[in-house]
Write a protein that holds these residues in place. Sequence first.
Motif, PDB file in Angstrom:
ATOM      1  N   VAL A  29     -53.361  -5.268 -34.782  1.00  0.00           N
ATOM      2  CA  VAL A  29     -54.167  -4.072 -35.058  1.00  0.00           C
ATOM      3  C   VAL A  29     -55.511  -4.161 -34.345  1.00  0.00           C
ATOM      4  N   ASN A  30     -56.188  -5.283 -34.462  1.00  0.00           N
ATOM      5  CA  ASN A  30     -57.509  -5.433 -33.838  1.00  0.00           C
ATOM      6  C   ASN A  30     -57.454  -5.301 -32.323  1.00  0.00           C
ATOM      7  N   THR A  32     -54.999  -3.765 -30.566  1.00  0.00           N
ATOM      8  CA  THR A  32     -54.483  -2.451 -30.194  1.00  0.00           C
ATOM      9  C   THR A  32     -55.561  -1.385 -30.294  1.00  0.00           C
ATOM     10  N   ARG A  33     -56.418  -1.474 -31.270  1.00  0.00           N
ATOM     11  CA  ARG A  33     -57.483  -0.473 -31.441  1.00  0.00           C
ATOM     12  C   ARG A  33     -58.424  -0.414 -30.236  1.00  0.00           C
ATOM     13  N   LYS A  34     -58.431  -1.441 -29.421  1.00  0.00           N
ATOM     14  CA  LYS A  34     -59.284  -1.480 -28.228  1.00  0.00           C
ATOM     15  C   LYS A  34     -58.604  -0.868 -27.003  1.00  0.00           C
ATOM     16  N   CYS A  38     -55.632   4.801 -27.684  1.00  0.00           N
ATOM     17  CA  CYS A  38     -55.354   4.546 -29.099  1.00  0.00           C
ATOM     18  C   CYS A  38     -56.399   5.276 -29.923  1.00  0.00           C
ATOM     19  N   GLN A  40     -55.746   5.956 -33.386  1.00  0.00           N
ATOM     20  CA  GLN A  40     -55.618   5.402 -34.737  1.00  0.00           C
ATOM     21  C   GLN A  40     -54.504   4.367 -34.720  1.00  0.00           C
ATOM     22  N   TYR A  41     -54.725   3.263 -35.416  1.00  0.00           N
ATOM     23  CA  TYR A  41     -53.700   2.222 -35.526  1.00  0.00           C
ATOM     24  C   TYR A  41     -53.966   1.478 -36.825  1.00  0.00           C
ATOM     25  N   ASP A  42     -53.289   1.887 -37.885  1.00  0.00           N
ATOM     26  CA  ASP A  42     -53.550   1.348 -39.209  1.00  0.00           C
ATOM     27  C   ASP A  42     -52.278   0.770 -39.818  1.00  0.00           C
ATOM     28  N   GLU A  57     -49.928   5.438 -36.564  1.00  0.00           N
ATOM     29  CA  GLU A  57     -50.560   5.381 -35.244  1.00  0.00           C
ATOM     30  C   GLU A  57     -50.797   6.785 -34.708  1.00  0.00           C
ATOM     31  N   TRP A  59     -51.811   8.375 -30.809  1.00  0.00           N
ATOM     32  CA  TRP A  59     -52.026   8.088 -29.390  1.00  0.00           C
ATOM     33  C   TRP A  59     -52.373   9.382 -28.663  1.00  0.00           C
TER      34      TRP A  59
END
Length: 96
Positions: A29-30, A32-34, A38, A40-42, A57, A59
């Motif tokens: 998650v950490n 991917t959020r960068k 992206c 939202q990715y929760d 997610e 995109w």
Amino acid sequence: MNKEIRVVAKLAIQQEHINQVIEVFKVLVNKTRKEFGCLQYDLHQEVHDPATLIFFEKWGTMDDLNKHLKTAHFIACFKEVGSMVEHNETRILEKI
């Protein structure tokens, strides 16, 4: 016109590996959020069934999602936890 993409991924985790998988997914998650695109990715855990984890997610485009699926951190994550996942159901949705 590129349309926004949403993903809902529901994973059933082997009971004895829940905490281990969650820790690996937190790293995913950490990272991917960068990623570019992206929005939202929760990661969520079902209250009444802790062995069920759900990703929500968002995109910017389908191309952004496809690039994510090829990243080293995504591939490494599922290589590490793949045998601990009993079932994976993923829905890819297009915002209309």
